[in-house]
Design a protein around this motif. Structure first.
Motif, PDB file in Angstrom:
ATOM      1  N   PRO A 343       0.794  -1.246   0.000  1.00 32.11           N
ATOM      2  CA  PRO A 343       0.000   0.000   0.000  1.00 32.11           C
ATOM      3  C   PRO A 343       0.819   1.285   0.000  1.00 32.11           C
ATOM      4  O   PRO A 343       0.453   2.251  -0.663  1.00 32.11           O
ATOM      5  N   LEU A 344       1.945   1.339   0.750  1.00 26.84           N
ATOM      6  CA  LEU A 344       2.746   2.566   0.761  1.00 26.84           C
ATOM      7  C   LEU A 344       3.323   2.846  -0.620  1.00 26.84           C
ATOM      8  O   LEU A 344       3.342   3.994  -1.076  1.00 26.84           O
ATOM      9  N   SER A 347       0.581   4.159  -2.794  1.00 31.19           N
ATOM     10  CA  SER A 347       0.241   5.516  -2.381  1.00 31.19           C
ATOM     11  C   SER A 347       1.249   6.530  -2.900  1.00 31.19           C
ATOM     12  O   SER A 347       0.886   7.617  -3.355  1.00 31.19           O
ATOM     13  N   GLN A 350       0.707   7.023  -6.615  1.00 29.55           N
ATOM     14  CA  GLN A 350      -0.523   7.776  -6.870  1.00 29.55           C
ATOM     15  C   GLN A 350      -0.403   9.228  -6.415  1.00 29.55           C
ATOM     16  O   GLN A 350      -1.262  10.045  -6.737  1.00 29.55           O
ATOM     17  N   THR A 351       0.643   9.535  -5.661  1.00 26.41           N
ATOM     18  CA  THR A 351       0.928  10.930  -5.298  1.00 26.41           C
ATOM     19  C   THR A 351       1.715  11.603  -6.410  1.00 26.41           C
ATOM     20  O   THR A 351       1.507  12.778  -6.715  1.00 26.41           O
ATOM     21  N   LYS A 355      -4.124  10.490  -9.485  1.00 30.80           N
ATOM     22  CA  LYS A 355      -4.788   9.326  -8.889  1.00 30.80           C
ATOM     23  C   LYS A 355      -5.974   8.860  -9.729  1.00 30.80           C
ATOM     24  O   LYS A 355      -6.323   7.682  -9.724  1.00 30.80           O
ATOM     25  N   GLU A 360      -5.695   1.720  -8.702  1.00 32.80           N
ATOM     26  CA  GLU A 360      -5.223   0.499  -8.026  1.00 32.80           C
ATOM     27  C   GLU A 360      -6.220  -0.628  -8.205  1.00 32.80           C
ATOM     28  O   GLU A 360      -7.430  -0.437  -8.093  1.00 32.80           O
ATOM     29  N   GLN A 475       4.752  14.203   0.702  1.00 28.25           N
ATOM     30  CA  GLN A 475       3.567  14.300  -0.153  1.00 28.25           C
ATOM     31  C   GLN A 475       3.652  15.493  -1.091  1.00 28.25           C
ATOM     32  O   GLN A 475       3.366  15.391  -2.290  1.00 28.25           O
ATOM     33  N   THR A 706      -0.993   3.734   3.765  1.00 32.23           N
ATOM     34  CA  THR A 706      -0.818   4.766   2.745  1.00 32.23           C
ATOM     35  C   THR A 706      -0.141   5.966   3.407  1.00 32.23           C
ATOM     36  O   THR A 706      -0.043   6.047   4.635  1.00 32.23           O
ATOM     37  N   LEU A 707       0.301   6.927   2.601  1.00 31.91           N
ATOM     38  CA  LEU A 707       0.906   8.142   3.160  1.00 31.91           C
ATOM     39  C   LEU A 707      -0.071   8.880   4.066  1.00 31.91           C
ATOM     40  O   LEU A 707       0.295   9.344   5.150  1.00 31.91           O
ATOM     41  N   ASP A 708      -1.325   8.999   3.628  1.00 32.26           N
ATOM     42  CA  ASP A 708      -2.339   9.669   4.456  1.00 32.26           C
ATOM     43  C   ASP A 708      -2.521   8.959   5.791  1.00 32.26           C
ATOM     44  O   ASP A 708      -2.625   9.598   6.844  1.00 32.26           O
ATOM     45  N   GLU A 709      -2.580   7.640   5.751  1.00 31.43           N
ATOM     46  CA  GLU A 709      -2.761   6.861   6.990  1.00 31.43           C
ATOM     47  C   GLU A 709      -1.559   7.003   7.919  1.00 31.43           C
ATOM     48  O   GLU A 709      -1.714   7.085   9.145  1.00 31.43           O
TER      49      GLU A 709
END
Length: 872
Positions: A343-344, A347, A350-351, A355, A360, A475, A706-709
């Motif tokens: 996932p990372l 992510s 997709q950054t 996106k 995905e 990010q 993910t980066l957000d998480e």
């Protein structure tokens, strides 16, 4: 007290742990009001209480769990002993009474189907279907009890034991429920798939049907009729010759009967029944929330559902609407990396990239070029570019989809062409200047100056902050990286394929171009390969270092070199190499992959392989020889067009552009890996802090966020249980590893392969795309991971794909065969540079070709022949 028996109306999806997949699904259907014949489930508690009466099962389980799953003889013997033992056990009286009561409640006069329902069966990610036994038309109390006991014993059939062993299931932890269902005495039976099981189209219902019981279809006794329905229309009918059918006997059991000639070629289902089944299937799919594999029967004109389970063979879809029709191509096939990404890693990509275009699915990314393909110019150019430069099969598949009326009738987005022109115009101007105006020899210094500046900016930006702010800085930097690199770097490497196309047009063929491709000046990846050769030559002089490398570990790699003669000398040379290339690795666009600086032993097979297959100094000599051949090819090209006139000037200019800009084709990716590595260092520094605080068990667990998480986690705003979250993501990643991503699929889930060309090839040849000329024969060496490679002199490298992390192996290979690739993808260009034949895009090459087999690689026509069946 746990229930030993539950009726269908007492069961739903939450009951899976004690009634198994089949029982839970039937209960769910029954409760929801779908037409399910009545019945009950003998729960797993009944199975547990039954085997608890055995004094032998503990030791038998121990024997099963310790067994080698590949030892089929031992597996067969142990399975037979367990089945015999279980069928000889007495069913406890209380359990027997409960089952008889349930049977009487549904109806003593009915015949029944008795089916196994394992707790790991009919799950979205694993199907145990068919691993245990099914018994039909069972009548009477004693017969019923006997066949329930047979079902329990069938948990230990050879195929069931083997399946569990190979898939890592503990035999103690898989329990069996038994579904007892009133038999329908059908005129017609069949199987209904709510998505096309062949190509994955979620909008197509596929129905197999024949006369009598469904056993004839399931067992392969008869070829069923096939019907396909889409959007309320029957789009395909194939009426088979149905010579036999299976019917129930009045006294119990079943029999096979020959059908009269008049019935054999008769359509089994009426059109009205086909539409009715399609509608029913879609309603069941909607209820379960996923495509279903449904068994049905028709008795006296009424449809009954006797089983429904998820279709586990479908590749997952991105979270986008199915309509209007969209087309998505595998980013992994473009990048020569078809493995799943954690996932990372997803992510991060997709950054960098939009996106809504990089989608995905199944742990991979898919590029959605639909809006471009809705324009006239996009339909004309995009498939050709993909076909010629990236992957022929993907190019054919795109061309097929964009011709469909349902695709072409959707207009492009308003303003798309205008915004694309605004973005692309300055880039196109730069490309034009590079092609015709600027000195190609100066391009390298400009590119590398920009790269150094960009890398330094990002590294310093990440060093100025900590915690969540550091990840927010990552990010931000990644979100502007794509556009920045497009404007500043893209105009250089893109001149390489453009000059190739223009030269091919001017010359009429590409024969000399393959020679011109050799030993390109300034190629950062080729230089890396040469330095691997230098390391190998150094190790030849240091026998103790060679021996050390064979057994070195990552944890003590550098420290251990101090204890061997010549170790310090090799260490200094190796550290110099790592300082330049330590951020690289196979699959390097995935941030979560271990870099060479982290796991230096990844390079050992390449160094030792080079020593085995390449003579001292030969790699440098080959490079010099390649430069000489390229110069000769350039002279022949000029002789061909003459040395005067406009065409001559054009060709001379394009040869220079091709050589110098070709040497820059890997620089943008090198910069990307540099920046990714800086991001990774920053993320892992924060991960170590989370481990020290006890938030994570190990630093690598950050790869499953993910980066957000991760930002939420660092801010203390993450709401889920971290351990459970990571465990769930890891399980999903394991599932993704078992999936094979398609080259191209549509938003309907259809996997489109494209019609292959009609060229004539030798019988049995494995066909791909010719990307580097020449014909050679040699022993095949299958390499799935470069860090596990063991190439010997004269062997042909057969791999799923290659990227810059595979470059060290090219010096040792006699030829190259890959499952993925096109004319301008990494392996193809490097193969031409090194002057070895290559055929790419050979489906399942690593499975169809075995280690040690003699094969012939025809890089002129694009096929591989297996010359001998021997393998080792």
């Amino acid at each position: 007290m746990h229930s030993h028996v539950l009726f269908f109306n007492q069961v739903d999806r939450s009951s899976l742990p004690f009634v198994g997949g089949k029982g839970a699904n039937l209960g769910e259907l029954s409760k929801a009001g779908f037409p399910v014949p009545g019945g009950f489930c003998v729960t797993t508690y009944a199975y547990k209480d039954f085997i608890a009466t055995s004094p032998k099962m503990d030791s038998l389980f121990d024997e099963l769990n310790a067994m080698n799953p590949n030892d089929l003889d031992q597996l067969r013997k142990v399975g037979e002993r367990i089945r015999t033992h279980l069928q000889q056990l007495e069913i406890p009286s209380r359990l027997k009474s409960e089952m008889i009561y349930a049977w009487e409640s549904v109806g003593k006069t009915y015949a029944y189907a008795v089916r196994s329902s394992a707790t790991a069966e009919d799950l979205p990610t694993a199907s145990f279907a068919g691993q245990q036994d099914t018994y039909l038309n069972i009548k009477g109390q004693e017969e019923l009890l006997q066949h329930i006991q047979k079902c329990w014993a069938s948990l230990f059939t050879d195929r069931a034991i083997s399946y569990r062993s190979k898939n890592g299931f503990d035999h103690r932890q898989v329990y069996l429920s038994v579904v007892v269902q009133r038999m329908v005495n059908p005129e017609i039976s069949g199987i209904l798939f709510t998505a096309d099981p062949v190509n994955g189209n979620r909008n197509v219902v596929s129905i197999d049907a024949s006369f009598g019981l469904g056993e004839a279809i399931v067992s392969g006794m008869v070829s069923a009729d096939l019907y396909r329905v889409k959007a309320g229309q029957i789009i395909h009918k194939n009426i088979s010759e149905k010579k036999v059918a299976v019917f129930s006997l009045t006294e119990g059991g079943t029999q096979k009967k020959d059908l009269p000639p008049s019935q054999q070629t008769k359509q089994a289902l009426t059109d009205s029944q086909i539409f009715g089944l399609a509608d029913l299937g879609k309603r069941i799919e909607k209820h379960f929330g996923s495509p279903q594999d449904i068994e049905f029967c028709i008795e006296n004109g009424k449809i009954f559902v006797v089983q429904s389970r998820p279709i586990t063979s479908l590749y997952p879809l991105p979270a986008i609407p199915r309509e209007p029709l969209r087309v998505m191509l595998s980013f992994g096939h473009v990048q020569m990396m078809t493995d799943p990404i954690k996932p990372l890693g997803i992510s991060v990509l997709q950054t960098v990239f939009p996106k809504h275009i990089f989608l995905e699915a199944g742990g991979r990314l898919f590029i959605d070029p639909t809006e471009v393909l809705r324009t006239k110019l996009g339909r004309k150019i995009f498939p050709r570019v993909v076909h010629q430069l990236i992957d022929e099969a993907t190019g054919r598949a795109i061309s097929e989809v964009i011709q469909r009326p349902e695709f072409r009738q959707v207009p492009p987005k308003p303003g798309l062409v205008k915004s694309a022109r605004r973005f692309m115009t300055p880039i196109i101007k730069e490309v034009w200047r590079n092609l015709w105006k600027r000195d190609p020899k100066l391009a390298k210094s400009k590119v590398e100056s920009y790269m150094q500046k960009k890398w330094t900016e990002i590294r310093e930006a990440l060093q100025r902050v900590n915690g969540a702010r550091r990840l927010e800085a990552i990010q931000h930097e990644l979100s502007i990286l794509g556009k920045d690199v497009s404007r500043n770097l893209f105009p250089y490497p893109v001149c390489f394929p453009i000059s190739f196309i223009l030269l091919k047009r001017l010359l009429g063929d590409d024969k000399e171009l393959h020679q011109l491709n050799k030993s390109l000046p300034g190629n950062i990846t080729s230089e890396m390969g040469l330095q691997i050769g230098d390391l190998a030559d150094l190790v030849r002089e240091l026998p103790e270092v060679e021996e050390y490398l064979k057994h070195a570990s990552d944890r003590t790699f550098y420290k251990g070199l101090a204890n061997v003669s010549g170790g310090e000398r090799f260490k200094q040379a190796f550290e110099d190499f790592i300082s330049k290339y330590g951020m690289r690795c196979p699959g390097e666009i995935d941030l979560t992959r271990p870099r060479w600086r982290e796991t230096p032993t990844q390079l050992v097979p390449a160094i030792l392989g080079h020593m085995r297959s390449v003579k001292p100094g030969e790699h440098r000599q080959k490079f010099i020889h390649g430069e000489q051949e390229a110069r000769k090819a350039a002279r022949r090209m000029m002789d061909h067009v003459g040395h005067h006139g406009f065409k001559s000037k054009r060709v001379k200019r394009l040869i220079e552009v091709y050589r110098y800009f070709g040497g820059l084709r890997e620089h943008h990716k090198y910069l990307f890996t540099l920046i990714l590595d800086e991001c990774k260092k920053a993320i892992m520094a924060e991960a170590d802090k989370l481990v020290n605080k006890g938030v994570l068990l190990q630093a690598e667990d950050v790869f499953f966020f993910t980066l957000d998480e991760l930002i939420q986690l660092l801010k203390g705003e993450f709401k889920q249980d971290v351990s459970s979250f990571v465990a769930c993501r890891k399980e999903k990643y394991e599932w993704h590893q078992a999936l094979k991503p398609p080259r191209l699929m549509t938003s309907e889930g259809e996997i489109v392969t494209g019609s292959a060309g009609k060229e004539k090839f030798p019988e049995g040849a494995l066909v791909g795309s010719p990307v580097s000329a020449g014909i050679v024969e040699g022993k095949a060496r299958i390499v799935l991971k470069p860090e596990e490679a063991h190439l010997n002199e004269g062997e042909i490298l057969v791999a799923p794909h290659t990227d810059p992390g595979w470059t060290p192996l090219f010096q040792s290979a006699k030829a190259l065969v890959t499952e993925v690739g096109g004319l301008m993808t990494h392996g193809s260009v490097v193969a031409r540079e090194y002057g070895i034949p290559a055929v790419v895009g050979v489906d399942d090459a690593t499975q169809k070709i075995k280690n040690g087999q003699m094969i012939r690689v025809d890089g002129n026509q694009g096929f591989v022949e297996i010359l001998s069946g021997e393998s080792k």
